[in-house]
Design an enzyme around this catalytic site. Structure first.
Site, mmCIF file in Angstrom:
data_model
loop_
_atom_site.group_PDB
_atom_site.id
_atom_site.type_symbol
_atom_site.label_atom_id
_atom_site.label_comp_id
_atom_site.label_asym_id
_atom_site.label_seq_id
_atom_site.Cartn_x
_atom_site.Cartn_y
_atom_site.Cartn_z
ATOM 1 N N LYS A 41 0.840 -1.036 0.211
ATOM 2 C CA LYS A 41 -0.027 0.051 -0.052
ATOM 3 C C LYS A 41 1.069 1.117 0.031
ATOM 4 O O LYS A 41 1.708 1.317 0.728
ATOM 5 C CB LYS A 41 -1.031 0.081 1.238
ATOM 6 C CG LYS A 41 -1.716 1.173 1.372
ATOM 7 C CD LYS A 41 -2.782 0.889 2.532
ATOM 8 C CE LYS A 41 -3.756 2.194 2.747
ATOM 9 N NZ LYS A 41 -4.879 1.754 3.808
ATOM 10 N N SER A 89 -9.544 2.102 2.803
ATOM 11 C CA SER A 89 -8.756 2.528 2.003
ATOM 12 C C SER A 89 -7.853 1.886 1.285
ATOM 13 O O SER A 89 -7.069 2.426 0.323
ATOM 14 C CB SER A 89 -8.022 3.840 2.893
ATOM 15 O OG SER A 89 -7.309 3.184 3.927
ATOM 16 N N SER A 148 -10.117 -0.453 7.154
ATOM 17 C CA SER A 148 -9.618 -0.279 5.927
ATOM 18 C C SER A 148 -8.868 -1.500 5.272
ATOM 19 O O SER A 148 -8.400 -1.757 4.159
ATOM 20 C CB SER A 148 -8.564 0.769 5.486
ATOM 21 O OG SER A 148 -9.066 2.145 5.579
HETATM 22 N N1 GLN Z 1 -13.200 4.513 6.763
HETATM 23 C C1 GLN Z 1 -12.695 4.714 7.927
HETATM 24 C C2 GLN Z 1 -12.030 6.162 7.573
HETATM 25 O O1 GLN Z 1 -12.192 6.935 6.750
HETATM 26 C C3 GLN Z 1 -11.437 3.884 8.095
HETATM 27 C C4 GLN Z 1 -10.248 4.065 7.214
HETATM 28 C C5 GLN Z 1 -8.869 3.331 7.429
HETATM 29 O O2 GLN Z 1 -9.199 2.241 8.045
HETATM 30 N N2 GLN Z 1 -7.733 3.725 6.906
HETATM 31 O O3 GLN Z 1 -11.462 6.834 8.442
#
Ligand code: GLN
Length: 483
Positions: A76, A151, A175
């Protein structure tokens, strides 16, 4: 060749059926051919991949072994990679080449992995759809009109489309688990502190945790083995021995106590997902598990608490991107304040700016007690709920997401609608617990995930349950058409 899992690749390499270099060539060609449909990579690292593959082949020729020796993966794009762009999905870091490797990257490279590239992601890991990337949205290989989740959507789409067997990812509020659910993968978020955060660009430091996306629990075990462990460079890394995760896969589920929280089956849950969750429970009962209804009474407060704490930490973490030291700098600043304002205004996208403003507000004098402190108290209550539940059960099971993957653009005008989709995943981050999502069926041709949560450091138990489930079901073997 591209259908092989990490475990199959390890066996093939050990049996000299193919070399890591041959496999790497095949996957690089596949990425070149198919990724334009998905947009799952931000950067490709062909030269690095081929040189790492050759080196791994040479190490094997010298008698070295190892499940990750010669295994192709991707990172990532928030794991720092020395000399290679590490963008975090943001214009702010489009020109940033990290001066060092993240601990996760260094550990996996030492184990012999081959880095094919850096995967697309929501900007600074903020999002649940992978639509907020500066490099454009990622598409779900199961239906190109739908989001892959976020994400870590790039890692998920690439693995689901068989462009590579596994990839690293991170989970601050879901995410890893949510994109796993949306793309029919197995994704594990370890216990907070199990995997080093050093060199992992911070979003919300008390919630962020690195993990992996793969097709099977067996592969998650292999990759976690290469990533986990104490790191003196990360002050929140925990000095606990790393067990043999692959050895934990084959334990019997006889007598395993599975808790199903009644709060999970509320009005917001798609009834078709509820049915698939119940089917997975029945499958595990057949394997000897005992099911118990439990309660997590403070779950309803988790989303508001998370969406105060995460932005608060983000507003602090992202203050380092100031246009002065590295990253994007605006053209012709008039003075220092203009340089800060325009560099940040032009370098960050809309969602990141929204989070910084919410976070700075929640932390400001006069509002701190009402928002941030309150949210921290709720966080403790959420953790206490889990501690009480784990006195009665060994595993908690439920849906990973309330709905299957939505259409690209469907939630763009309503950020809160997207936040609500995190309802089942964020509690594990607030409590620091390990969680796993595994494929459990389909709704309208789109994959559905079931989430398992375990007590601290019980990643082996999660992998054991998921592996036994996968030995008795075939959801995880389904491949999206066209890939
Ligand atoms: N959807 C959550 C956020 O936007 C989690 C994102 C993540 O786990 N990086 O904060």
């Amino acid at each position: 060749m591209h259908h092989m899992t990490l475990a199959e690749i390890a066996r093939g390499l050990a049996d000299k059926k193919f070399s890591s270099e041959e496999l790497t060539q095949v996957l690089l060609a596949r990425i070149a051919q198919l990724d334009p449909q998905l947009n799952s990579f931000i950067s490709l690292t062909q030269e690095l991949a081929l040189s790492q593959a050759k080196a791994a082949d040479a190490r094997r020729a010298n008698g070295e072994t190892g499940a990750l020796l010669g295994a192709p993966i991707a990172h990532k794009d928030l794991f720092c990679t020395q000399g290679i762009r590490t963008s975090c999905g943001s214009k702010m870091l489009d020109n940033f080449k990290a001066p060092y490797d993240a601990t996760v990257v260094a550990k996996l490279a030492a184990a012999g992995t081959v880095t094919l590239g850096k995967t697309n992601m929501d900007e600074f890991a903020m999002g649940s759809a992978n639509e907020s990337s500066y490099y454009g949205a990622v598409k779900n290989p199961w239906n190109l009109e739908h989001v892959p989740g976020g994400s870590s959507g790039g890692s998920a789409a690439a693995v689901a489309a068989r462009l590579l067997p596994a990839a690293t990812a991170t989970d601050t509020g879901g995410s890893i688990r949510q994109p796993a659910a949306f793309t029919n993968l197995t994704g594990l978020k370890p216990t907070y502190g199990r995997v080093s955060r050093w060199g992992m660009i911070a979003y919300a430091s008390s919630l962020d945790q690195g993990g992996q996306l793969a097709r099977t629990a067996e592969d998650c075990a292999i990759l976690l083995q290469g990533m986990a462990g104490f790191d003196p460079n990360d002050s929140t890394s925990i000095d606990e021995p790393v067990p043999d995760y692959s050895a934990s896969l084959n334990g019997s589920l006889q007598g395993l106590r599975i808790g199903v929280p009644k709060e999970y089956f509320s009005a917001g849950l798609d009834p078709r997902i509820a049915e698939l969750v119940h089917n997975s429970v029945k499958e595990l009962e057949k394997l000897g598990a005992v099911i118990k209804e439990i309660s997590l009474p403070n779950m309803q407060h988790a989303i508001p608490a998370y969406y105060v704490i995460a932005p608060a930490e983000a507003s602090s973490n992202l203050s380092r991107f100031d246009g002065v030291r590295f990253g994007y700098r605006c053209e012709n600043p008039e003075n220092l304040i203009d340089l800060y304002k325009r560099s940040r205004g032009e370098g960050f996208g809309a969602e990141v700016q929204r989070r910084i403003m919410v976070g700075a507000y929640a932390l400001s004098a006069g509002y701190y007690d009402a928002y941030y402190l309150k949210a921290q108290k709720i966080r403790r209550l959420v953790k206490n709920d889990f501690m009480a539940a784990f006195n009665e059960v060994d595993i908690i099971l439920g849906p990973t997401t309330p709905n299957p993957a939505w259409k690209l653009g469907a939630k763009n005008s309503d950020p809160v609608a997207e936040y609500l989709e995190d309802v089942y995943t964020i509690t594990a981050n607030l409590a620091g617990l390990p969680g796993l999502s595994m494929p459990a069926g389909f709704v309208d041709g789109l994959p559905v995930g079931v989430q398992l949560l375990a007590p601290y450091f019980q990643e082996g138990r999660l992998l054991n349950v998921a592996h036994q489930y996968q030995l008795n079901t075939d959801w995880h073997t389904r491949t999206p058409t066209g890939f």
